[in-house]
Design an enzyme around this catalytic site. Structure first.
Site, PDB file in Angstrom:
ATOM      1  N   HIS A   1      48.817  -3.000 -91.963  1.00 47.96           N
ATOM      2  CA  HIS A   1      47.941  -1.816 -91.935  1.00 47.96           C
ATOM      3  C   HIS A   1      46.482  -2.171 -92.157  1.00 47.96           C
ATOM      4  O   HIS A   1      45.604  -1.341 -91.950  1.00 47.96           O
ATOM      5  CB  HIS A   1      48.412  -0.813 -92.994  1.00 47.96           C
ATOM      6  CG  HIS A   1      49.740  -0.215 -92.664  1.00 47.96           C
ATOM      7  ND1 HIS A   1      49.869   1.016 -92.070  1.00 47.96           N
ATOM      8  CD2 HIS A   1      51.004  -0.698 -92.775  1.00 47.96           C
ATOM      9  CE1 HIS A   1      51.151   1.281 -91.862  1.00 47.96           C
ATOM     10  NE2 HIS A   1      51.860   0.250 -92.280  1.00 47.96           N
TER      11      HIS A   1
ATOM     12  N   ASP B   1      38.103  -1.846 -92.457  1.00 39.66           N
ATOM     13  CA  ASP B   1      39.225  -0.917 -92.623  1.00 39.66           C
ATOM     14  C   ASP B   1      40.217  -1.160 -91.497  1.00 39.66           C
ATOM     15  O   ASP B   1      39.808  -1.316 -90.344  1.00 39.66           O
ATOM     16  CB  ASP B   1      38.705   0.532 -92.517  1.00 39.66           C
ATOM     17  CG  ASP B   1      39.449   1.481 -93.446  1.00 39.66           C
ATOM     18  OD1 ASP B   1      40.630   1.215 -93.744  1.00 39.66           O
ATOM     19  OD2 ASP B   1      38.846   2.485 -93.874  1.00 39.66           O
TER      20      ASP B   1
HETATM   21  P1  ADQ Z   1      44.159   3.540 -96.889  1.00 41.79           P
HETATM   22  O1  ADQ Z   1      43.297   2.429 -97.312  1.00 41.79           O
HETATM   23  O2  ADQ Z   1      44.762   4.321 -97.999  1.00 41.79           O
HETATM   24  O3  ADQ Z   1      45.330   3.094 -95.898  1.00 41.79           O
HETATM   25  P2  ADQ Z   1      43.189   5.646 -94.944  1.00 41.79           P
HETATM   26  O4  ADQ Z   1      43.629   5.234 -93.601  1.00 41.79           O
HETATM   27  O5  ADQ Z   1      41.830   6.238 -94.955  1.00 41.79           O
HETATM   28  O6  ADQ Z   1      43.160   4.470 -96.014  1.00 41.79           O
HETATM   29  O7  ADQ Z   1      44.221   6.725 -95.465  1.00 41.79           O
HETATM   30  C1  ADQ Z   1      43.985   7.409 -96.638  1.00 41.79           C
HETATM   31  C2  ADQ Z   1      44.900   8.642 -96.715  1.00 41.79           C
HETATM   32  O8  ADQ Z   1      44.773   9.189 -98.031  1.00 41.79           O
HETATM   33  C3  ADQ Z   1      44.470   9.742 -95.753  1.00 41.79           C
HETATM   34  O9  ADQ Z   1      45.621  10.388 -95.291  1.00 41.79           O
HETATM   35  C4  ADQ Z   1      43.615  10.667 -96.609  1.00 41.79           C
HETATM   36  O10 ADQ Z   1      43.667  12.036 -96.254  1.00 41.79           O
HETATM   37  C5  ADQ Z   1      44.214  10.483 -97.977  1.00 41.79           C
HETATM   38  N1  ADQ Z   1      43.153  10.580 -98.986  1.00 41.79           N
HETATM   39  C6  ADQ Z   1      42.044   9.846 -99.071  1.00 41.79           C
HETATM   40  N2  ADQ Z   1      41.293  10.245-100.116  1.00 41.79           N
HETATM   41  C7  ADQ Z   1      41.953  11.259-100.684  1.00 41.79           C
HETATM   42  C8  ADQ Z   1      41.684  12.102-101.790  1.00 41.79           C
HETATM   43  N3  ADQ Z   1      40.559  12.017-102.470  1.00 41.79           N
HETATM   44  N4  ADQ Z   1      42.607  13.029-102.108  1.00 41.79           N
HETATM   45  C9  ADQ Z   1      43.724  13.165-101.391  1.00 41.79           C
HETATM   46  N5  ADQ Z   1      44.025  12.413-100.320  1.00 41.79           N
HETATM   47  C10 ADQ Z   1      43.149  11.471 -99.973  1.00 41.79           C
HETATM   48  C11 ADQ Z   1      45.759   1.844 -95.286  1.00 41.79           C
HETATM   49  C12 ADQ Z   1      44.683   1.021 -94.591  1.00 41.79           C
HETATM   50  C13 ADQ Z   1      43.966   1.869 -93.546  1.00 41.79           C
HETATM   51  C14 ADQ Z   1      44.982   2.420 -92.543  1.00 41.79           C
HETATM   52  C15 ADQ Z   1      46.140   3.083 -93.266  1.00 41.79           C
HETATM   53  C16 ADQ Z   1      47.248   3.456 -92.316  1.00 41.79           C
HETATM   54  O11 ADQ Z   1      43.759   0.532 -95.556  1.00 41.79           O
HETATM   55  O12 ADQ Z   1      42.983   1.115 -92.860  1.00 41.79           O
HETATM   56  O13 ADQ Z   1      44.344   3.357 -91.701  1.00 41.79           O
HETATM   57  O14 ADQ Z   1      46.697   2.231 -94.256  1.00 41.79           O
HETATM   58  O15 ADQ Z   1      47.644   2.353 -91.543  1.00 41.79           O
END
Ligand code: ADQ
Length: 462
Positions: free
Chosen positions: A159, A362
């Site tokens: 990921h 990311d």
């Molecule tokens: P993450 O690093 O966790 O995931 P991201 O893809 O942005 O990053 O996903 C975060 C998730 O958490 C989103 O669904 C978002 O809505 C939720 N979220 C973020 N902040 C929040 C908050 N304050 N309160 C509630 N919910 C919140 C890892 C990798 C990413 C990749 C994903 C999926 O680091 O690059 O996109 O996996 O493969």
């Protein structure tokens, strides 16, 4: 746990995180739940740490599929999870070798946990089961499964980004990496950029040889490295956003709302984002709108030093921006560290005029896709997206920025805030199409189809 090899063709998924109760809507965990609900099978994840860890799996639930945990001792949680996974692999794969904390014993702990997971899988896997490993916590599981004689089709999806050939030299186990990858049948990465880095690293490995169409061969095995950009449950998210409760933000009537939603992590570029907002505020002309930038960033991985540092940096930057620009009736920057419910976040996306998704590195960044899905198509907001998010490879209709270039980032903010409706709709239409077409079902199906067809592809090549 009983041997279930009498049920051929199941899907076995391994991920570090596994819901112990209800499955939260949205996110990766929901995607795995959906995939397993369709195919049936077994989902394995880490149990909460306990003083001692035994081998084997503990069943924690069953329905259309089974869920089970593997044990983790407190010491292993420290060495495997906080140590090797999150203080070595995470910074390295996010292009931050300067943040590596290589501690004696952490890699051994990672290897012990990977071996335990492999032993547990080997015990329950039938010969036709597909094994799908999620993420950087389990890079060695497939190698261990092969050592135990398993010939199942094994896929890995990473990921996070893939390191480049120079950064990867900082990994003490760099020499072992090609063999870890080659033990899978399909290695899935988020972007073509990541595939290029992985190919480049394998080119330096004497035993690996490139075939074509993403195929490699190493030590008698054939495997492929391909990109499968992850998506979201776009339809479900759009519905949640349209139904979301309205939150009282107490903004001036025409004040634009800028929004950032991130887990607090140094890879998310929050300080750079604050700096660009600061510069934008400094260049506002009299009579310009007075925007409010709402940044939601709950703390994560608090036991890792680098995460404590970023929290301090951010609080300092937020204080200084409000100190310089706030007025009696205006707080330009609001920084919320509390956890906010998903449906409230969906409503905020829909309400926001501009989303700031500007990581320094990311894998994909799901927030960018959630923001697009949440918009009112007749009056959509503007997505500002960093070139360094994996999502930028697909979402070219966003306003793309370089987060390191504060000046042009600030100009992009100004442009986004002023963007006319026609341009907003043109950009949004393109982004919306992508987010709805390449959604989470598309991702799951594409990966699993590729993995289950592996055998045939291999036979063709022999
Ligand atoms: P993450 O690093 O966790 O995931 P991201 O893809 O942005 O990053 O996903 C975060 C998730 O958490 C989103 O669904 C978002 O809505 C939720 N979220 C973020 N902040 C929040 C908050 N304050 N309160 C509630 N919910 C919140 C890892 C990798 C990413 C990749 C994903 C999926 O680091 O690059 O996109 O996996 O493969």
């Amino acid at each position: 746990m009983a041997d279930q090899s009498d049920r051929p063709g199941r899907l076995i998924v391994v991920s570090n995180r596994i819901p112990k109760g209800d499955v939260p809507a949205g996110g990766l965990v929901f995607a795995i739940h959906e995939a397993l609900s369709g195919a049936g099978g077994l989902w394995i994840g880490a149990a909460d740490p306990t003083p001692r860890a035994d081998d084997g799996l503990t069943r924690i639930g069953s329905g259309t599929y089974d869920r089970a945990t593997f044990a983790l001792s407190e010491k292993e949680h420290h060495g495997y999870y906080l140590g090797y996974a999150n203080s070595v692999l995470w910074p390295l794969f996010h292009h931050r070798p300067d943040l590596l904390q290589i501690e004696e014993g952490d890699f051994e702990s990672y290897a012990v946990v990977n071996r335990r997971v492999a032993r547990a899988i080997a015990k329950v896997a039938g010969p036709d089961d597909l094994i799908w490993i999620q993420d950087y916590h389990f890079l060695m599981v497939a190698q261990e499964l092969r050592a135990q004689g398993l010939t199942n089709r094994i896929g890995l999806f990473l990921h996070i980004p893939f390191p480049n050939p120079t950064d990867v030299m900082a990994l003490p186990q760099v020499a072992a990496l090609p063999a870890w990858l080659a033990a899978h049948d399909v290695v899935g990465l988020q972007t073509m950029r990541d595939v290029t880095s992985a190919n480049e690293i394998l080119r330096h490995d004497r035993q690996s040889q490139m075939l074509n169409d993403g195929y490699w061969t190493r030590a008698g095995r054939v495997f492929s490295i391909l990109s499968f950009p992850i998506g979201i449950d776009a339809r479900g998210f759009a519905e949640t956003a349209a139904r979301a409760p309205r939150v009282e933000l107490q903004l001036a009537p025409d004040a634009p709302l800028l929004l950032g939603v991130d887990r607090l992590d140094y890879s998310k570029g929050l300080v750079h984002r604050f700096e660009a907002f600061d510069e934008y505020l400094g260049t506002r002309r009299p009579g310009d709108p007075r925007p409010t930038f709402l940044q939601i960033a709950p703390v994560s991985r608090e036991d890792v030093t680098a995460y404590q540092d970023i929290r301090e940096d951010l609080e300092r930057a937020a204080g200084s921006i409000n100190g310089a620009h706030a007025d009696l009736d205006w707080t330009p920057l609001r920084y919320v560290r509390r956890h906010i419910d998903r449906d409230v976040i969906a409503g905020l996306y829909r309400r926001a005029d501009v989303a700031l998704v500007t990581p320094l590195a990311d894998g994909m960044n799901l927030v960018a896709k959630e923001f697009v899905a949440a918009q009112d198509d007749d009056n959509p907001g503007v997505l500002i997206l960093s070139h360094f998010a994996g999502a930028a490879e697909q979402m070219k209709a966003a306003v793309l920025v370089n987060p390191f270039d504060t000046h042009s980032f600030a100009q992009a903010l100004d442009r986004a805030i002023r963007m006319p409706l026609k341009e907003r709709r043109q950009r949004h239409d393109e982004l919306r199409k992508l987010v709805f077409e390449k959604d989470i079902d598309w991702w799951t199906q594409t990966f699993l189809r590729r993995l289950s067809r592996t055998e045939r592809s291999l036979l063709r090549r022999r």
